[in-house]
Design a protein around this motif. Structure first.
Motif, PDB file in Angstrom:
ATOM      1  N   SER A  96       5.494  -5.635  -8.221  1.00 38.43           N
ATOM      2  CA  SER A  96       6.489  -5.455  -7.177  1.00 38.43           C
ATOM      3  C   SER A  96       5.901  -5.749  -5.811  1.00 38.43           C
ATOM      4  CB  SER A  96       7.017  -4.023  -7.219  1.00 38.43           C
ATOM      5  OG  SER A  96       5.948  -3.097  -7.182  1.00 38.43           O
ATOM      6  N   ARG A  97       6.721  -6.348  -4.971  1.00 33.36           N
ATOM      7  CA  ARG A  97       6.307  -6.678  -3.621  1.00 33.36           C
ATOM      8  C   ARG A  97       6.642  -5.524  -2.675  1.00 33.36           C
ATOM      9  NH1 ARG A  97       4.388  -9.653  -5.918  1.00 33.36           N
ATOM     10  NH2 ARG A  97       2.787  -9.751  -4.347  1.00 33.36           N
ATOM     11  N   PRO A  98       6.069  -5.499  -1.491  1.00 29.45           N
ATOM     12  CA  PRO A  98       6.362  -4.421  -0.555  1.00 29.45           C
ATOM     13  C   PRO A  98       7.765  -4.533   0.021  1.00 29.45           C
ATOM     14  CG  PRO A  98       4.958  -6.057   0.476  1.00 29.45           C
ATOM     15  CD  PRO A  98       5.092  -6.459  -0.972  1.00 29.45           C
ATOM     16  N   ASN A  99       8.227  -3.419   0.591  1.00 29.02           N
ATOM     17  CA  ASN A  99       9.521  -3.376   1.289  1.00 29.02           C
ATOM     18  C   ASN A  99      10.686  -3.779   0.394  1.00 29.02           C
ATOM     19  OD1 ASN A  99       8.080  -2.710   3.650  1.00 29.02           O
ATOM     20  ND2 ASN A  99       7.732  -4.881   4.090  1.00 29.02           N
ATOM     21  N   GLU A 100      10.568  -3.480  -0.886  1.00 30.03           N
ATOM     22  CA  GLU A 100      11.632  -3.753  -1.856  1.00 30.03           C
ATOM     23  C   GLU A 100      12.037  -5.215  -1.871  1.00 30.03           C
ATOM     24  OE1 GLU A 100      14.883  -1.081  -1.312  1.00 30.03           O
ATOM     25  OE2 GLU A 100      13.770   0.625  -2.078  1.00 30.03           O
ATOM     26  N   SER A 101      11.126  -6.086  -1.567  1.00 27.85           N
ATOM     27  CA  SER A 101      11.376  -7.520  -1.649  1.00 27.85           C
ATOM     28  C   SER A 101      10.692  -8.052  -2.893  1.00 27.85           C
ATOM     29  CB  SER A 101      10.834  -8.242  -0.400  1.00 27.85           C
ATOM     30  OG  SER A 101      10.956  -9.641  -0.544  1.00 27.85           O
ATOM     31  N   PHE A 102      11.461  -8.623  -3.801  1.00 24.26           N
ATOM     32  CA  PHE A 102      10.923  -9.058  -5.083  1.00 24.26           C
ATOM     33  C   PHE A 102      11.140 -10.554  -5.256  1.00 24.26           C
ATOM     34  CE2 PHE A 102      11.389  -4.613  -5.422  1.00 24.26           C
ATOM     35  CZ  PHE A 102      10.516  -4.164  -6.386  1.00 24.26           C
ATOM     36  N   GLY A 123      -9.840  -3.414   6.270  1.00 25.78           N
ATOM     37  CA  GLY A 123      -9.117  -3.449   7.537  1.00 25.78           C
ATOM     38  C   GLY A 123      -8.206  -4.650   7.630  1.00 25.78           C
ATOM     39  N   ASP A 124      -7.002  -4.437   8.156  1.00 24.23           N
ATOM     40  CA  ASP A 124      -6.027  -5.509   8.302  1.00 24.23           C
ATOM     41  C   ASP A 124      -5.432  -5.437   9.700  1.00 24.23           C
ATOM     42  OD1 ASP A 124      -3.991  -7.339   8.236  1.00 24.23           O
ATOM     43  OD2 ASP A 124      -2.808  -6.320   6.704  1.00 24.23           O
ATOM     44  N   PRO A 125      -5.870  -6.314  10.624  1.00 27.05           N
ATOM     45  CA  PRO A 125      -5.318  -6.280  11.981  1.00 27.05           C
ATOM     46  C   PRO A 125      -3.826  -6.572  12.025  1.00 27.05           C
ATOM     47  CG  PRO A 125      -6.682  -8.233  11.648  1.00 27.05           C
ATOM     48  CD  PRO A 125      -6.894  -7.351  10.460  1.00 27.05           C
ATOM     49  N   LEU A 126      -3.290  -7.197  10.980  1.00 25.84           N
ATOM     50  CA  LEU A 126      -1.855  -7.451  10.924  1.00 25.84           C
ATOM     51  C   LEU A 126      -1.067  -6.214  10.499  1.00 25.84           C
ATOM     52  CD1 LEU A 126      -1.861 -10.958   9.165  1.00 25.84           C
ATOM     53  CD2 LEU A 126      -1.833 -10.445  11.618  1.00 25.84           C
ATOM     54  N   ARG A 127      -1.787  -5.205   9.979  1.00 28.48           N
ATOM     55  CA  ARG A 127      -1.188  -3.941   9.531  1.00 28.48           C
ATOM     56  C   ARG A 127      -0.134  -4.143   8.455  1.00 28.48           C
ATOM     57  NH1 ARG A 127      -0.769  -0.284  15.109  1.00 28.48           N
ATOM     58  NH2 ARG A 127      -2.988  -0.462  15.649  1.00 28.48           N
ATOM     59  N   GLN A 128      -0.391  -5.098   7.586  1.00 27.79           N
ATOM     60  CA  GLN A 128       0.521  -5.341   6.470  1.00 27.79           C
ATOM     61  C   GLN A 128       0.030  -4.681   5.180  1.00 27.79           C
ATOM     62  OE1 GLN A 128       1.001  -9.585   6.156  1.00 27.79           O
ATOM     63  NE2 GLN A 128       1.976  -9.778   8.153  1.00 27.79           N
ATOM     64  N   ILE A 129      -1.283  -4.551   5.039  1.00 30.26           N
ATOM     65  CA  ILE A 129      -1.884  -3.978   3.836  1.00 30.26           C
ATOM     66  C   ILE A 129      -2.885  -2.922   4.279  1.00 30.26           C
ATOM     67  CG2 ILE A 129      -3.107  -4.468   1.672  1.00 30.26           C
ATOM     68  CD1 ILE A 129      -2.353  -7.397   2.014  1.00 30.26           C
ATOM     69  N   GLY A 130      -2.942  -1.802   3.565  1.00 35.33           N
ATOM     70  CA  GLY A 130      -3.840  -0.727   3.951  1.00 35.33           C
ATOM     71  C   GLY A 130      -4.801  -0.332   2.843  1.00 35.33           C
ATOM     72  N   ASN A 131      -5.667   0.610   3.174  1.00 32.97           N
ATOM     73  CA  ASN A 131      -6.643   1.140   2.237  1.00 32.97           C
ATOM     74  C   ASN A 131      -5.924   1.857   1.091  1.00 32.97           C
ATOM     75  OD1 ASN A 131      -9.315   1.799   1.409  1.00 32.97           O
ATOM     76  ND2 ASN A 131      -9.065   3.856   2.267  1.00 32.97           N
ATOM     77  N   ASP A 132      -6.375   1.647  -0.145  1.00 36.16           N
ATOM     78  CA  ASP A 132      -5.701   2.229  -1.314  1.00 36.16           C
ATOM     79  C   ASP A 132      -6.735   2.923  -2.205  1.00 36.16           C
ATOM     80  OD1 ASP A 132      -4.180   2.855  -3.543  1.00 36.16           O
ATOM     81  OD2 ASP A 132      -3.082   0.965  -3.550  1.00 36.16           O
ATOM     82  N   PRO A 133      -7.046   4.202  -1.938  1.00 36.41           N
ATOM     83  CA  PRO A 133      -8.059   4.914  -2.723  1.00 36.41           C
ATOM     84  C   PRO A 133      -7.738   4.990  -4.209  1.00 36.41           C
ATOM     85  CG  PRO A 133      -7.594   6.093  -0.684  1.00 36.41           C
ATOM     86  CD  PRO A 133      -6.552   5.015  -0.811  1.00 36.41           C
ATOM     87  N   GLN A 134      -6.446   5.142  -4.558  1.00 33.79           N
ATOM     88  CA  GLN A 134      -6.100   5.207  -5.973  1.00 33.79           C
ATOM     89  C   GLN A 134      -6.428   3.897  -6.676  1.00 33.79           C
ATOM     90  OE1 GLN A 134      -5.116   7.547  -8.054  1.00 33.79           O
ATOM     91  NE2 GLN A 134      -4.734   6.189  -9.802  1.00 33.79           N
ATOM     92  N   LEU A 135      -6.136   2.781  -6.033  1.00 29.18           N
ATOM     93  CA  LEU A 135      -6.490   1.486  -6.624  1.00 29.18           C
ATOM     94  C   LEU A 135      -8.008   1.374  -6.773  1.00 29.18           C
ATOM     95  CD1 LEU A 135      -5.990  -1.391  -7.590  1.00 29.18           C
ATOM     96  CD2 LEU A 135      -5.867  -2.102  -5.183  1.00 29.18           C
ATOM     97  N   THR A 169       0.838  -1.186   0.000  1.00 29.21           N
ATOM     98  CA  THR A 169       0.000   0.000   0.000  1.00 29.21           C
ATOM     99  C   THR A 169       0.880   1.246   0.000  1.00 29.21           C
ATOM    100  OG1 THR A 169      -1.607  -1.193   1.356  1.00 29.21           O
ATOM    101  CG2 THR A 169      -1.890   1.175   1.154  1.00 29.21           C
ATOM    102  N   PRO A 170       0.640   2.162  -0.949  1.00 29.11           N
ATOM    103  CA  PRO A 170      -0.241   1.977  -2.099  1.00 29.11           C
ATOM    104  C   PRO A 170       0.524   1.335  -3.250  1.00 29.11           C
ATOM    105  CG  PRO A 170       0.597   4.205  -2.114  1.00 29.11           C
ATOM    106  CD  PRO A 170       1.190   3.541  -0.884  1.00 29.11           C
ATOM    107  N   LEU A 171      -0.197   0.918  -4.282  1.00 27.93           N
ATOM    108  CA  LEU A 171       0.484   0.520  -5.510  1.00 27.93           C
ATOM    109  C   LEU A 171       1.206   1.739  -6.075  1.00 27.93           C
ATOM    110  CD1 LEU A 171      -2.085  -1.754  -7.409  1.00 27.93           C
ATOM    111  CD2 LEU A 171      -0.333  -2.405  -5.768  1.00 27.93           C
ATOM    112  N   SER A 172       2.338   1.507  -6.719  1.00 23.61           N
ATOM    113  CA  SER A 172       3.136   2.615  -7.237  1.00 23.61           C
ATOM    114  C   SER A 172       2.798   2.892  -8.698  1.00 23.61           C
ATOM    115  CB  SER A 172       4.625   2.271  -7.131  1.00 23.61           C
ATOM    116  OG  SER A 172       4.961   1.252  -8.066  1.00 23.61           O
TER     117      SER A 172
END
Length: 298
Positions: free
Chosen positions: A274-280, A63-75, A35-38
């Motif tokens: 692309s994956r988050p945190n520059e992990s591909f 909602g993500d209780p793990l806080r790994q993914i968030g709301n993405d209005p652009q998507l 979050t968000p997509l680039s």
């Protein structure tokens, strides 16, 4: 003193949404769990112009209780502008047999906000993502049936929910619970509850370099007989994440085309962004610097 004044929050300008006509659903994409997509992710979408996409419910504000993914209005704006693309929501996270009534309500609320989205995968690989206390075929079967009945109540009683479609969840091929040789047979009543009532089946299929085998060919005969005539979506696919399978190249592109030509599915959606945190990983079509990789063009 000026240095002590808090800076105003900078809200990025919305990205331009490029109009195009979607290809067939067999030409699909799994959206990145970040979050968000680039901008580079949207460029990859514009290159491929997929006929189907798989996204996470948290990207829609679930909602993500793990806080790994968030709301993405652009998507969300992009999805609204490309309603001709088959859009499949993977409910996230579901790391155990969450209250079926709560899952059903989450699905119904998302569909109410995004009424053009009708397909929902209720969980992901419960054979490995659920805790050992719950990852067994009996509990998975009972839970998937309970979720179906709770969603069915809404479909029968709430007009806006009548067109919701569910996907029976995919499993991790070769997992210790052995879905190919034990799991699908154990879950036959639950799977048939979905398929006999117009819902569908999700699967994950991975292969090796120069060996594009179909995992679905290892499933029981009764299920192989069904999947050609029911909604069957592959919501993850590509090469297995082994060093011997190498990095993305032209050959992977040809393998994806070969798989799509031979499988019985309606939708094929590999991880290609692309994956988050520059992990591909090796299913990405966008590299660390934002450049698309060779197999995207194949």
């Amino acid at each position: 003193m000026a240095a002590c004044v808090p800076r105003a929050a900078v809200v990025p300008a919305p990205l331009a949404i490029v109009p195009w006509t979607a290809h067939v659903p067999l030409r699909g994409m799994d959206l990145s769990n970040k979050t968000p997509l680039s901008q580079n992710d949207y460029l990859a979408l514009d290159v491929l112009q997929p006929g189907s996409v798989v996204l996470f419910s948290a990207q829609l504000g679930d909602g993500d209780p793990l806080r790994q993914i968030g709301n993405d209005p652009q998507l969300q704006r992009w999805l609204a502008a490309h309603q001709d693309v088959v859009q499949i929501v993977r409910m996230w996270p579901v790391r155990g047999p969450e209250d079926p009534r709560r899952i059903a309500l989450r699905v119904v609320k998302l569909h109410l906000r995004f009424p053009w989205i009708v397909w929902f995968q209720i969980t992901n690989e419960p054979d490995i993502e659920w805790s050992r206390d719950h990852a067994n075929w009996q509990e998975i079967g009972a839970w998937t049936e309970a979720v179906w009945w709770d969603v069915e109540w809404y479909r029968r009683h709430i007009p806006s929910a009548a067109d919701i479609k569910l996907l029976f969840p995919p499993f991790a091929q070769g997992s210790p619970l052995d879905p190919e040789h034990a799991g699908y047979d154990a879950l036959r009543p639950a799977i048939e509850l979905y398929l006999d009532n117009g819902d569908g089946l999700a699967g994950h299929e991975y292969w090796d370099r120069d060996d594009v085998y179909l995992v679905e060919d290892r499933w029981p005969a009764w299920l192989q007989d069904r999947i050609s005539s029911v909604p069957f979506f592959v919501t993850e696919c590509g090469r297995r994440p082994l060093v011997s399978n190498g990095w993305p190249d032209d050959a992977l592109g040809h393998e994806l085309v070969d798989f799509s030509a031979r499988t019985r599915v309606s939708v094929v959606a590999p991880f290609i962004q692309s994956r988050p945190n520059e992990s591909f990983d090796q299913f990405d079509f966008v590299d660390r610097t934002g450049h698309v990789r060779p197999h995207l063009f194949v």
